[in-house]
Structures are given as C-alpha cells and as structure tokens.
Design an enzyme around this catalytic site. Structure first.
Site, PDB file in Angstrom:
ATOM      1  N   GLY A  96       9.626  -0.089  11.114  1.00 19.33           N
ATOM      2  CA  GLY A  96       8.102  -1.108  10.306  1.00 19.33           C
ATOM      3  C   GLY A  96       9.347  -1.663   9.138  1.00 19.33           C
ATOM      4  N   LYS A 116       3.600   4.639  -0.358  1.00 16.50           N
ATOM      5  CA  LYS A 116       3.126   5.528  -1.310  1.00 16.50           C
ATOM      6  C   LYS A 116       2.986   7.117   0.128  1.00 16.50           C
ATOM      7  CE  LYS A 116      -0.364   2.815  -1.968  1.00 16.50           C
ATOM      8  NZ  LYS A 116      -2.297   2.493  -1.535  1.00 16.50           N
ATOM      9  N   GLY A 139       3.989   1.617  13.727  1.00 21.36           N
ATOM     10  CA  GLY A 139       2.911   3.373  14.649  1.00 21.36           C
ATOM     11  C   GLY A 139       3.757   4.576  15.165  1.00 21.36           C
ATOM     12  N   ARG A 159      11.555  -8.703  20.282  1.00 22.19           N
ATOM     13  CA  ARG A 159      11.039  -7.463  21.258  1.00 22.19           C
ATOM     14  C   ARG A 159      11.528  -7.708  22.577  1.00 22.19           C
ATOM     15  NH1 ARG A 159       5.796  -6.354  18.041  1.00 22.19           N
ATOM     16  NH2 ARG A 159       6.986  -4.317  16.880  1.00 22.19           N
TER      17      ARG A 159
HETATM   18  P1  AMP Z   1       6.279   1.306   3.894  1.00 27.02           P
HETATM   19  O1  AMP Z   1       5.228   1.040   4.543  1.00 27.02           O
HETATM   20  O2  AMP Z   1       5.134   2.773   3.318  1.00 27.02           O
HETATM   21  O3  AMP Z   1       6.872   1.890   4.545  1.00 27.02           O
HETATM   22  O4  AMP Z   1       6.106   1.022   2.180  1.00 27.02           O
HETATM   23  C1  AMP Z   1       6.802  -0.142   1.861  1.00 27.02           C
HETATM   24  C2  AMP Z   1       6.592  -0.828   1.303  1.00 27.02           C
HETATM   25  O5  AMP Z   1       7.000   0.029  -0.539  1.00 27.02           O
HETATM   26  C3  AMP Z   1       7.628  -1.784   0.631  1.00 27.02           C
HETATM   27  O6  AMP Z   1       6.645  -3.034   0.417  1.00 27.02           O
HETATM   28  C4  AMP Z   1       8.080  -1.416  -0.555  1.00 27.02           C
HETATM   29  O7  AMP Z   1       8.533  -2.953  -1.946  1.00 27.02           O
HETATM   30  C5  AMP Z   1       7.650  -0.637  -0.779  1.00 27.02           C
HETATM   31  N1  AMP Z   1       7.631   0.083  -2.317  1.00 27.02           N
HETATM   32  C6  AMP Z   1       8.727   0.823  -1.936  1.00 27.02           C
HETATM   33  N2  AMP Z   1       9.579   1.450  -3.016  1.00 27.02           N
HETATM   34  C7  AMP Z   1       7.869   0.913  -3.908  1.00 27.02           C
HETATM   35  C8  AMP Z   1       8.043   1.300  -5.752  1.00 27.02           C
HETATM   36  N3  AMP Z   1       8.879   2.483  -6.610  1.00 27.02           N
HETATM   37  N4  AMP Z   1       6.900   1.081  -6.179  1.00 27.02           N
HETATM   38  C9  AMP Z   1       5.939   0.366  -5.357  1.00 27.02           C
HETATM   39  N5  AMP Z   1       6.469  -0.261  -4.403  1.00 27.02           N
HETATM   40  C10 AMP Z   1       7.110   0.232  -3.852  1.00 27.02           C
END
Ligand code: AMP
Length: 401
Positions: A359, A206, A382, A44
């Site tokens: 992220g 999610k 974010g 950064r």
């Molecule tokens: P996000 O912060 O919402 O972008 O989520 C990232 C996280 O999603 C990472 O730590 C991944 O390990 C998790 N992730 C990706 N695919 C899956 C999956 N099929 N089941 C559970 N976690 C997942």
C-alpha cells in the site's frame, strides 16, 4: 534468515516437464485511461517473471491467469489483458499466445496445443462472475486446462475466488511460485519467529483500518511505534488537545484500551509537525504533543520523535512497517516517513530483517528511492495487511498441504 512454519510446496519441489501448469498471477496492472490501452507500470508483471521463466526453462507449458480491475462479470475492453499480452510478447516473442476467454472448448484446445516452454495468457478471469463467487463448476472448468496449479498471486491471496481457492480442489499437484514463497517467508517469518528486538511501525490515516494489525503485533512485537493520522486519536485518548488534527471520535475509547493493554509497548509521538492548513505551502512548525495549538493540524511526526524512532529501529533485529508517518504526498510533511525509510535501510545494512507491508508505505518508499535497501517489500496491499492481522488467507490455506 526468516523461515515460516507454513507447509506448502514450491515450484522447485514439483515435476513440471511437459506439464500444463495453470499459473495464477497478479497482473492487475494500471493502464492508460483511453484506448489504445497501454500498461503504465509493469512492476507486477516483472515480479512474476522469475516464476514464469523458471517454469519455461524446465519444460512446462505455462497457462497464465489473472484478473485486471473490477469488470462487472462481463467482457469490457478497458479491462482486457490484451495490453499485458502485447507487453509479454515484446519480452518473450512468439512463445506466447493469447486466449480470448479463460474457460471453454476453444481455450482447452489452445491449452492442449501448447508445446514445452510455451505460454498461453488467458483473458481476464473476472469477465465471468463465477470467478469472484468461487463457483465450483467454474473452478472445475479452470482446472480442466491444466495438470498442475501454481499460485504466484500474493496480492490476491486474501480473496477466496475460483482461480485462487476453488481450483485447488480439482488439481492433484499445487505449489507456490517464487513471489508467493518470498512473501510467505518474510511476512510469515516476521509473525512466527522474528529475531528480537522485533519492532513494528504502524502509520497511515486512521486507526480504524489498522486496529487488528496493531492488536496482533502488540502480542508479538517488543514495541509498536505509532505515526501518521492515527497518532492524534491516541493523543486525544491520553487527554491531550489535538487542534484540527484528524481524529476518529468513535475510536477514542478503543485507543484508550489499546494503550492500557499495551503496557508501555506502544510508542506514541512526543512531538509533531503542525500546519495551519492542509496544504504543502501552509505555515508549519514542530511542537510538543502537549502544545498543539487549537487551529492547527498534525501532519507529520516531529524531529524528537524521528530521533526516538530511529534509535529503536537501529536497535532492532526485525522491523515491519506499514503506513506513512505523515502526509508524505506533500513534500514539507514527508520528513518523518523518509527518516523511517532511511533508518530501516541502515538497519538492513547492519543485518536486521526489514519488511515493508504493501500500500501507501510502498509508494512512500519508492519516493525515497530506498526500496531496494529493504529485505522485503510486499507486493500485496490488502493481502499483506490481512496477513499482519493474523488472518489465514484463503489463497495461502489452499496451498498448504
Ligand atoms: P493508509 O492507507 O491508512 O496507510 O493511509 C495513508 C494516508 O494517510 C496517506 O495518504 C497520508 O497522507 C495519510 N496521512 C498520514 N498522516 C496523516 C495525518 N497526520 N493527517 C492526515 N492524513 C495523514
């Protein structure tokens, strides 16, 4: 090349010679857990250095301000910007000095004593609770330090804090730094005037965290490719069995309405890697999404989906990506994410504009070693997510003239 329809000045549009320039940066860097605190990743700081150097070269007197971590509105040694000062001292030597606070008579004296090309680093803005409260009196105190305000802290632009929003009401000249400008050109350009075909790839854990992004991009992109944990809520919404995969039961209806609203624009994986357990060493195999066994869980997109997604990416002229395609932290389930990174790198080489939004996708990209093959990798997690949701970021609005 992308351009944005937002109107703001950059440092190239303003006179900074012998001016005191308040430069808001994002020096929220990771530090060692124990004293003596040392920076473990200076990315950064490096990202802001073109702006700092340009201002110094043009004779500005630079006052650097940042937050670091989440102190509770009072000084705390583990959140001090001292380690950043020491790091910068190694780079620019005696031209930089440190202020033990970010407002007050002593700091004003230091700011006024600066000579052309010199730099003053202020102590953590969040040692004052007024910073996060966007307190007008505090913003005025910050403004008193300088003649010109420059914002290069894209990573904090989604926060209406005193050093980002409030201060802009009390300075007559304000501009974006180079990093902020690049972020706005790419992220703004993707949303405002993408070259078509324009595709978005959305993954991550999610749906709940990404509904607004999916919705906003469905209105703009030609296709939205879905991967990651949210896949299985979509599959369940289509009436499929998903075994022990991650599912947000309370989002199934929403997934159904997104599918209906998308009218074929949403591409959901057709095959998936499933594992017997949430472990890298667990037994795993690729199956059609119509045949997910009851005791298994989906952990990555499958080879057929990789092929389909790669074809879409290579046809596209603009691609934006946020969120991994699988549990990329486990090497056996990183293939889908890596394949997307590779396809995007190839697309960039063929002249497409490729943008990766902050992220976890950035962490995945770093892992692949392909980060420098993208047109732009956002520095704001974010902030880039909120930007892609179509929200107006307070820090950006404050810069617009
Ligand atoms: P996000 O912060 O919402 O972008 O989520 C990232 C996280 O999603 C990472 O730590 C991944 O390990 C998790 N992730 C990706 N695919 C899956 C999956 N099929 N089941 C559970 N976690 C997942």
């Amino acid at each position: 090349m992308l351009y944005t329809t937002m109107h703001y000045k950059t440092i190239d549009d303003i006179d900074v010679q012998s001016k005191r320039v308040f430069l808001r940066v994002d020096f929220n860097v990771p530090l060692t857990k124990e004293a003596p605190y040392r920076i473990t990743d200076a990315t950064r700081i490096k990202a802001a250095s073109p702006t700092i150097e340009a201002l110094r070269k043009r004779g500005a007197r630079v006052i650097l301000a940042s937050h670091l971590g989440r102190p509770k509105g009072a000084p705390e040694a583990k959140y001090s910007l001292k380690p950043v000062f020491e790091h910068l001292q190694e780079k620019i030597g005696s031209a930089i000095s440190f202020a033990n606070d970010c407002v007050g008579a002593e700091v004003e004296k230091q700011a006024n004593a600066l000579k052309d090309g010199e730099v003053l680093l202020l102590e953590n803005l969040r040692f004052h609770p007024e910073e996060e409260k966007n307190d007008p009196a505090f913003a005025q105190q910050l403004a008193k330090l300088a003649d010109v305000y420059v914002d290069d802290a894209f990573g904090a632009a989604h926060r209406a804090h005193a050093s980002i929003e409030g201060i802009t009401h009390y300075v007559s000249v304000k501009a974006a730094g180079y990093l902020m400008d690049k972020e706005l050109k790419y992220l703004g350009g993707v949303l405002q005037n993408p070259a078509h075909p324009f595709i978005a790839i959305i993954g991550g854990a999610k749906i709940s965290g990404k509904i607004d992004v999916i919705q906003n991009l469905l209105g703009r992109a030609d296709k939205v490719l879905i991967g990651g944990g949210m896949t299985y809520t979509f599959l369940k919404a289509q009436g499929k069995e998903v075994g022990k995969s991650l599912v947000e039961e309370d989002k199934i209806e929403l997934a159904q309405s997104l599918l209906a609203q998308a009218g074929g624009k949403l591409m959901i994986p057709t095959d998936t890697v499933v594992a017997g357990e949430f472990k890298n060493e667990a037994e795993h195999k690729s199956v059609s999404v119509n045949n997910i066994p009851p005791d298994w869980m989906g952990v990555d997109i499958g080879p057929e989906t990789i092929k389909q997604f790669t074809e879409e990416i290579l046809k596209a002229k603009t691609i934006v990506w946020n969120g991994p395609m699988g549990v990329f932290e486990m090497s056996n389930y990183a293939n889908g994410t890596l394949a997307i990174a590779k396809a995007m790198a190839e697309a960039t080489g063929k002249g497409a504009t490729t943008v990766v939004g902050g992220g976890d996708s950035v962490a995945a990209l770093e892992q692949s070693g392909l980060a420098d093959k993208m047109s732009h990798v956002s520095t704001g997690g974010g902030a880039s997510l909120e930007f892609l949701e179509g929200k107006t970021l307070p820090g950006v609005k404050a810069l617009e003239s």
